[in-house]
Design a protein around this motif. Sequence first.
Motif, PDB file in Angstrom:
ATOM      1  N   TYR A 107       0.834  -1.213   0.000  1.00 39.96           N
ATOM      2  CA  TYR A 107       0.000   0.000   0.000  1.00 39.96           C
ATOM      3  C   TYR A 107       0.864   1.258   0.000  1.00 39.96           C
ATOM      4  O   TYR A 107       0.612   2.197  -0.766  1.00 39.96           O
ATOM      5  CB  TYR A 107      -0.991  -0.051   1.172  1.00 39.96           C
ATOM      6  N   ILE A 108       1.901   1.291   0.809  1.00 44.08           N
ATOM      7  CA  ILE A 108       2.755   2.484   0.861  1.00 44.08           C
ATOM      8  C   ILE A 108       3.566   2.609  -0.431  1.00 44.08           C
ATOM      9  O   ILE A 108       3.599   3.676  -1.053  1.00 44.08           O
ATOM     10  CB  ILE A 108       3.662   2.455   2.113  1.00 44.08           C
ATOM     11  N   GLY A 109       4.211   1.528  -0.864  1.00 43.13           N
ATOM     12  CA  GLY A 109       5.034   1.581  -2.077  1.00 43.13           C
ATOM     13  C   GLY A 109       4.227   1.935  -3.314  1.00 43.13           C
ATOM     14  O   GLY A 109       4.625   2.796  -4.111  1.00 43.13           O
ATOM     15  N   ASP A 110       3.083   1.286  -3.488  1.00 45.43           N
ATOM     16  CA  ASP A 110       2.242   1.553  -4.662  1.00 45.43           C
ATOM     17  C   ASP A 110       1.642   2.954  -4.611  1.00 45.43           C
ATOM     18  O   ASP A 110       1.491   3.608  -5.648  1.00 45.43           O
ATOM     19  CB  ASP A 110       1.132   0.515  -4.778  1.00 45.43           C
ATOM     20  N   SER A 111       1.293   3.421  -3.423  1.00 46.73           N
ATOM     21  CA  SER A 111       0.724   4.767  -3.286  1.00 46.73           C
ATOM     22  C   SER A 111       1.759   5.835  -3.623  1.00 46.73           C
ATOM     23  O   SER A 111       1.417   6.888  -4.174  1.00 46.73           O
ATOM     24  CB  SER A 111       0.170   4.975  -1.873  1.00 46.73           C
ATOM     25  N   ILE A 112       3.020   5.564  -3.319  1.00 50.48           N
ATOM     26  CA  ILE A 112       4.095   6.481  -3.700  1.00 50.48           C
ATOM     27  C   ILE A 112       4.229   6.517  -5.220  1.00 50.48           C
ATOM     28  O   ILE A 112       4.333   7.590  -5.824  1.00 50.48           O
ATOM     29  CB  ILE A 112       5.424   6.060  -3.039  1.00 50.48           C
ATOM     30  N   LYS A 113       4.187   5.340  -5.853  1.00 48.55           N
ATOM     31  CA  LYS A 113       4.358   5.254  -7.310  1.00 48.55           C
ATOM     32  C   LYS A 113       3.305   6.050  -8.073  1.00 48.55           C
ATOM     33  O   LYS A 113       3.589   6.598  -9.133  1.00 48.55           O
ATOM     34  CB  LYS A 113       4.333   3.790  -7.762  1.00 48.55           C
TER      35      LYS A 113
END
Length: 177
Positions: A107-113
Amino acid sequence: MRVVERYWSARIVGFRPVSRIVPYRIDGEVMCGTQPIPTQNAAYCPVGDFIAYDVNWSEDVYQKLGDAFVFYLLGHEYGHAIQQRLGINYQFTIYQELQADCFAGAYIGDSIKVGDFTLEDGDLDELKSGLFSVADPEGEPWFKEGAHGSAAERTGAFFDGYEQSLDACDMPSTYHG
């Protein structure tokens, strides 16, 4: 809260957000069914479908570890709500916990992308320090009820999700895109 809900609604058909977020300050102030939720904790409660968190502990974590770790805590507990919604249930709690760590990382990594979330300098270090702080004590049996994983297991699960998205999280592929 909106970021994590937007994340999961884009990945699960018919996604339903948790019913509420419940802050508390006193041991046993919030119950999950017949079980009191202890202080120094955050928890997803399937009975009532809510996430509860100890306000004092969260503020302390924020002061000691920074804001990024608070987002991890929300993502981890939301991960348990996703497991509940999808009927994912492992025999040993450690697998539930490590998958929730992976979900939080995704969730954090994809939301950053996609630009929904931004990390500041030092936030990845905050996340790593936080994961070390919530790891099981050295020598804790992995099969013990309530086991969450060693520091290496928890950071590994989180960063696998962060770097590889849900593909790293042992989630049925029919539920994510």
